[in-house]
Design an enzyme around this catalytic site. Sequence first.
Site, PDB file in Angstrom:
ATOM      1  CB  VAL A 122       1.896  -3.375 -10.605  1.00 38.07           C
ATOM      2  CG1 VAL A 122       3.372  -3.352 -10.971  1.00 38.07           C
ATOM      3  CG2 VAL A 122       1.548  -2.221  -9.660  1.00 38.07           C
ATOM      4  CG  ASP A 123       1.968  -8.235 -11.190  1.00 36.01           C
ATOM      5  OD1 ASP A 123       2.764  -7.362 -10.781  1.00 36.01           O
ATOM      6  OD2 ASP A 123       1.598  -9.182 -10.497  1.00 36.01           O
ATOM      7  CG  HIS A 180       0.731  -7.179  -3.944  1.00 38.97           C
ATOM      8  ND1 HIS A 180      -0.334  -7.332  -3.074  1.00 38.97           N
ATOM      9  CD2 HIS A 180       1.007  -8.416  -4.417  1.00 38.97           C
ATOM     10  CE1 HIS A 180      -0.670  -8.619  -3.029  1.00 38.97           C
ATOM     11  NE2 HIS A 180       0.119  -9.282  -3.820  1.00 38.97           N
ATOM     12  CB  CYS A 181      -0.738  -8.550  -8.048  1.00 40.82           C
ATOM     13  SG  CYS A 181       0.454  -9.473  -7.061  1.00 40.82           S
ATOM     14  CG  LEU A 182      -5.225  -7.846  -9.513  1.00 38.24           C
ATOM     15  CD1 LEU A 182      -6.741  -7.906  -9.363  1.00 38.24           C
ATOM     16  CD2 LEU A 182      -4.742  -8.997 -10.380  1.00 38.24           C
TER      17      LEU A 182
END
Length: 434
Positions: free
Chosen positions: A267-268, A263-265
């Site tokens: 996308v963010d 969910h993070c790497l």
Amino acid sequence: MRSGDATLGVIGLGYVGLPLAVEAARSGINVLGLDVDPQVVDGVNRGRSHIQDLAGETVARLARNGLLAATTDMSRLRDCDAVAICVPTPLSKTRDPDISHVLAATEAVGEALAEGQLVVLESTTYPGTTREVVLPILARSGLEVGRDFFLCFSPERVDPGNEDWKTGNTPKVIGGVTPACTEVGTAFYSRFVERMVPVSSAEAAELTKILENAFRAVNIGLVNEMALIADRLGLNIWEVIGAASTKPFGFMKFTPGPGLGGHCLPVDPHYLSWKMRKMDYRTRLIDMASEINAEMPTFVAGKVREALNGVGKPVKGSRILLLGVAYKKDVGDVRESPALDILEHLERDGADVLYHDPHVPEWGTRDGRTLTTSSLTGELLRGIDAAVIVTDHSCFDAARILSLSPVVVDARNATASVQEVDRTARPQRWIVKG
């Protein structure tokens, strides 16, 4: 307010919101969870957990004791002293930030905003979102930020599958739109988080979150590029990393893999890249790391072709088993998993692809299909043309996989500790048997 007198509203009961709600409720704060999915709401009210890291009995106990309840009725935000926005912030098809969920949640908060309320955005986003997007919506109420209501950004720090660091004991960064906002936000979260880390502004807190994930993404990009280089040179990248890791200073170990997921790497960092493009600045290192990481599923699919060619088989018509499709070891989360790209590469080449993942009983593809996990029987392993270790779940028996499968491509070095079993002269590399 004493803990028992306060009510926290948590908008979004996903992998961030539900653990946050449970941690607050454990401390004696009354928690009202709000979600647009009636099934999620009904499950929480019945004492069920849909989050792998959160025990159902914990949710049940808190619901039974009246400390945790859930609803789809956003008007009940009026009953809350504090509101945490924990909604998804995905990327659009053009890889631009999609903050539509944040906007919808903020609109709901704005309609119910009352004097004295604390509002905290936890969803990862680009620097400036809290002040430039959330604040104007809340300001329509006529209330003044820092005096009549309080607005902060406090990024989630959730690591699925991590047994040591949870919501309560992970240091929590927080930055307010005004100093008074930071003070109020810090005081509230201190009731159920062991250590608060106040920063000077909401923007500083927003950039902190992006830095944390960009740091990992860039370093993974570096080691993935080293893996590509080592492969060209005929060297074992894991041997090289192991040797470099013996240096007691100036080196931090990262390992290559089939690509970024979660969910993070993946996308963010794009949130920051988008923001900086608006300011006529290119985030060169972040963009290059993203490109390298995005190439890894193609590289792994190429290794499958190479392995099959080595035994005289074309990819077309071959039966290929993906072992693990979750983005991370020992979790069931398939968001942005590189396994999906590997699947598509192999299917475009005409392969018949199936998968086994005990954490993912069903897996949805981009073209709308729903695949079901296969049982990892000896008959299955002997009957496939190649096995690809995409995710190194602890339950996988590497020795058994190596001994029974005719061809094995290991994208995680999961077979490194296994004794040589029918290997080629290139042990502990991507193709460990073929």
